[in-house]
Write a protein that holds these residues in place. Structure first.
Motif, PDB file in Angstrom:
ATOM      1  N   ASN A 145     -49.107  56.033 130.316  1.00  0.00           N
ATOM      2  CA  ASN A 145     -50.092  55.481 131.241  1.00  0.00           C
ATOM      3  C   ASN A 145     -51.035  54.466 130.616  1.00  0.00           C
ATOM      4  O   ASN A 145     -52.118  54.204 131.130  1.00  0.00           O
ATOM      5  N   PHE A 146     -50.592  53.892 129.488  1.00  0.00           N
ATOM      6  CA  PHE A 146     -51.345  52.834 128.815  1.00  0.00           C
ATOM      7  C   PHE A 146     -50.398  51.666 128.547  1.00  0.00           C
ATOM      8  O   PHE A 146     -49.247  51.878 128.167  1.00  0.00           O
ATOM      9  N   ASP A 147     -50.902  50.434 128.726  1.00  0.00           N
ATOM     10  CA  ASP A 147     -50.206  49.287 128.172  1.00  0.00           C
ATOM     11  C   ASP A 147     -51.230  48.422 127.449  1.00  0.00           C
ATOM     12  O   ASP A 147     -52.353  48.863 127.203  1.00  0.00           O
ATOM     13  N   GLU A 148     -50.868  47.198 127.091  1.00  0.00           N
ATOM     14  CA  GLU A 148     -51.748  46.380 126.268  1.00  0.00           C
ATOM     15  C   GLU A 148     -53.009  45.952 126.996  1.00  0.00           C
ATOM     16  O   GLU A 148     -54.000  45.586 126.356  1.00  0.00           O
ATOM     17  N   THR A 149     -53.003  45.965 128.309  1.00  0.00           N
ATOM     18  CA  THR A 149     -54.143  45.451 129.066  1.00  0.00           C
ATOM     19  C   THR A 149     -54.836  46.483 129.951  1.00  0.00           C
ATOM     20  O   THR A 149     -55.940  46.225 130.432  1.00  0.00           O
ATOM     21  N   THR A 150     -54.221  47.632 130.154  1.00  0.00           N
ATOM     22  CA  THR A 150     -54.717  48.548 131.185  1.00  0.00           C
ATOM     23  C   THR A 150     -54.566  50.006 130.780  1.00  0.00           C
ATOM     24  O   THR A 150     -53.598  50.387 130.124  1.00  0.00           O
ATOM     25  N   ILE A 151     -55.548  50.805 131.192  1.00  0.00           N
ATOM     26  CA  ILE A 151     -55.419  52.261 131.192  1.00  0.00           C
ATOM     27  C   ILE A 151     -55.396  52.676 132.662  1.00  0.00           C
ATOM     28  O   ILE A 151     -56.282  52.292 133.436  1.00  0.00           O
ATOM     29  N   CYS A 152     -54.402  53.410 133.069  1.00  0.00           N
ATOM     30  CA  CYS A 152     -54.224  53.741 134.479  1.00  0.00           C
ATOM     31  C   CYS A 152     -55.181  54.867 134.888  1.00  0.00           C
ATOM     32  O   CYS A 152     -54.850  56.050 134.783  1.00  0.00           O
ATOM     33  N   VAL A 153     -56.383  54.480 135.347  1.00  0.00           N
ATOM     34  CA  VAL A 153     -57.365  55.473 135.788  1.00  0.00           C
ATOM     35  C   VAL A 153     -57.683  55.325 137.276  1.00  0.00           C
ATOM     36  O   VAL A 153     -58.290  56.206 137.873  1.00  0.00           O
ATOM     37  N   GLY A 154     -57.265  54.217 137.887  1.00  0.00           N
ATOM     38  CA  GLY A 154     -57.663  53.916 139.254  1.00  0.00           C
ATOM     39  C   GLY A 154     -57.178  54.902 140.287  1.00  0.00           C
ATOM     40  O   GLY A 154     -57.853  55.129 141.288  1.00  0.00           O
ATOM     41  N   ASP A 155     -56.005  55.498 140.094  1.00  0.00           N
ATOM     42  CA  ASP A 155     -55.445  56.423 141.081  1.00  0.00           C
ATOM     43  C   ASP A 155     -56.321  57.645 141.287  1.00  0.00           C
ATOM     44  O   ASP A 155     -56.262  58.294 142.331  1.00  0.00           O
ATOM     45  N   HIS A 156     -57.125  57.994 140.285  1.00  0.00           N
ATOM     46  CA  HIS A 156     -57.937  59.204 140.364  1.00  0.00           C
ATOM     47  C   HIS A 156     -59.422  58.888 140.526  1.00  0.00           C
ATOM     48  O   HIS A 156     -60.241  59.799 140.565  1.00  0.00           O
ATOM     49  N   TRP A 157     -59.792  57.616 140.636  1.00  0.00           N
ATOM     50  CA  TRP A 157     -61.206  57.243 140.637  1.00  0.00           C
ATOM     51  C   TRP A 157     -61.832  57.396 142.021  1.00  0.00           C
ATOM     52  O   TRP A 157     -61.241  57.055 143.040  1.00  0.00           O
ATOM     53  N   THR A 158     -63.055  57.946 142.060  1.00  0.00           N
ATOM     54  CA  THR A 158     -63.891  57.937 143.254  1.00  0.00           C
ATOM     55  C   THR A 158     -65.259  57.416 142.856  1.00  0.00           C
ATOM     56  O   THR A 158     -65.678  57.551 141.695  1.00  0.00           O
ATOM     57  N   ALA A 159     -65.961  56.807 143.804  1.00  0.00           N
ATOM     58  CA  ALA A 159     -67.253  56.195 143.493  1.00  0.00           C
ATOM     59  C   ALA A 159     -68.271  57.213 142.994  1.00  0.00           C
ATOM     60  O   ALA A 159     -69.231  56.862 142.317  1.00  0.00           O
ATOM     61  N   GLY A 160     -68.049  58.481 143.315  1.00  0.00           N
ATOM     62  CA  GLY A 160     -68.989  59.512 142.884  1.00  0.00           C
ATOM     63  C   GLY A 160     -68.721  60.046 141.487  1.00  0.00           C
ATOM     64  O   GLY A 160     -69.510  60.838 140.967  1.00  0.00           O
ATOM     65  N   GLU A 161     -67.611  59.617 140.851  1.00  0.00           N
ATOM     66  CA  GLU A 161     -67.297  60.126 139.513  1.00  0.00           C
ATOM     67  C   GLU A 161     -68.258  59.552 138.485  1.00  0.00           C
ATOM     68  O   GLU A 161     -68.609  58.371 138.530  1.00  0.00           O
ATOM     69  N   ARG A 162     -68.680  60.405 137.556  1.00  0.00           N
ATOM     70  CA  ARG A 162     -69.581  59.947 136.499  1.00  0.00           C
ATOM     71  C   ARG A 162     -68.803  59.240 135.395  1.00  0.00           C
ATOM     72  O   ARG A 162     -67.661  59.604 135.099  1.00  0.00           O
ATOM     73  N   LEU A 163     -69.442  58.270 134.780  1.00  0.00           N
ATOM     74  CA  LEU A 163     -68.805  57.554 133.690  1.00  0.00           C
ATOM     75  C   LEU A 163     -68.485  58.493 132.532  1.00  0.00           C
ATOM     76  O   LEU A 163     -67.434  58.372 131.891  1.00  0.00           O
ATOM     77  N   VAL A 164     -69.373  59.452 132.245  1.00  0.00           N
ATOM     78  CA  VAL A 164     -69.121  60.390 131.143  1.00  0.00           C
ATOM     79  C   VAL A 164     -67.850  61.189 131.388  1.00  0.00           C
ATOM     80  O   VAL A 164     -67.092  61.476 130.446  1.00  0.00           O
ATOM     81  N   ASP A 165     -67.584  61.533 132.650  1.00  0.00           N
ATOM     82  CA  ASP A 165     -66.376  62.301 132.959  1.00  0.00           C
ATOM     83  C   ASP A 165     -65.119  61.438 132.798  1.00  0.00           C
ATOM     84  O   ASP A 165     -64.069  61.929 132.372  1.00  0.00           O
ATOM     85  N   LEU A 166     -65.232  60.153 133.136  1.00  0.00           N
ATOM     86  CA  LEU A 166     -64.105  59.247 132.925  1.00  0.00           C
ATOM     87  C   LEU A 166     -63.802  59.106 131.435  1.00  0.00           C
ATOM     88  O   LEU A 166     -62.637  59.110 131.023  1.00  0.00           O
ATOM     89  N   VAL A 167     -64.838  58.985 130.620  1.00  0.00           N
ATOM     90  CA  VAL A 167     -64.651  58.868 129.173  1.00  0.00           C
ATOM     91  C   VAL A 167     -63.932  60.107 128.637  1.00  0.00           C
ATOM     92  O   VAL A 167     -63.013  60.001 127.816  1.00  0.00           O
ATOM     93  N   VAL A 168     -64.314  61.277 129.098  1.00  0.00           N
ATOM     94  CA  VAL A 168     -63.642  62.516 128.686  1.00  0.00           C
ATOM     95  C   VAL A 168     -62.193  62.508 129.160  1.00  0.00           C
ATOM     96  O   VAL A 168     -61.278  62.882 128.415  1.00  0.00           O
TER      97      VAL A 168
END
Length: 213
Positions: A145-168
């Protein structure tokens, strides 16, 4: 002259108007700063003299709150470290992960090579938090789920998610605690993960700092 203060340590500065918009670093605490425009500086000064808090845009308030959450969560946490935070408040972070994973082998047919230090760049675009941050690796990694330009996180993202939780969550992905081989960015890594499930996760440690538990 433009007068302003460091939002972290409160140290005051007075610079020429020609410096408006330039990036700088606080001499007191090292925080990355952007010199405000004269109008923004004057508005803050007027509000302060009248004992009225200046209005802050909702997105700016969120960025400020998340910077404080990031600082509290990862200061002193050896697994995940904030290497840099750019902007005032920060809109770009470089995050270092000390997590066991892999990087590509020396040739197309070679087995992946163990790697335990990784650097990730996270940019909070003008569409954040409606859209997910723009995340990419700055160091090599071998993962579905990684390439040279992207980490695939968008499928699980919601506007209410905290940045700290994304980093984890990115840390959990790096350590193969989470991966998706059905719609991969790296087909070769997806095939390898499918055939070597007995070797995964590469790092089973809890990626959440104690302050987030």
């Amino acid at each position: 002259m433009i007068s302003f203060s460091c939002p972290k340590c409160g140290r005051g500065f007075a610079v020429p108007e020609t410096a408006a918009g330039r990036r700088a670093k606080c001499n007191g605490c090292g925080t990355e700063l952007v010199v405000p425009t004269q109008s923004a500086s004057d508005a803050t000064a007027v509000a302060s003299s009248e004992n009225i808090a200046p209005k802050v845009a909702p997105r700016t308030r969120r960025l400020m709150a998340e910077h404080e959450q990031m600082r509290k969560a990862f200061t002193g946490f050896d697994t995940i470290r904030i290497k840099s935070a750019v902007g005032n408040p920060p809109e770009a972070y470089e995050v270092e992960y000390h997590v066991k994973s892999y990087e590509p082998g020396d040739s197309p047919d070679a087995a992946p090579i163990a790697r335990d230090t990784h650097l990730v760049k996270i940019e909070l675009t003008s569409d954040y938090p409606r859209l997910s941050p723009r995340c990419k690796m700055l160091t090599p990694i071998f993962h579905p789920n990684f390439d040279e330009t992207t980490i695939c996180v968008g499928d699980h993202w919601t506007a209410g998610e905290r940045l700290v939780d994304l980093v984890v969550r990115i840390g959990e992905m790096i350590g193969y605690q989470a991966y998706n081989i059905k719609s991969p960015l790296n087909g070769e890594a997806a095939m390898w993960a499918d055939l070597n499930g007995n070797k995964l996760p590469t790092d089973s440690r809890n990626m959440r700092p104690p302050t987030l538990e």
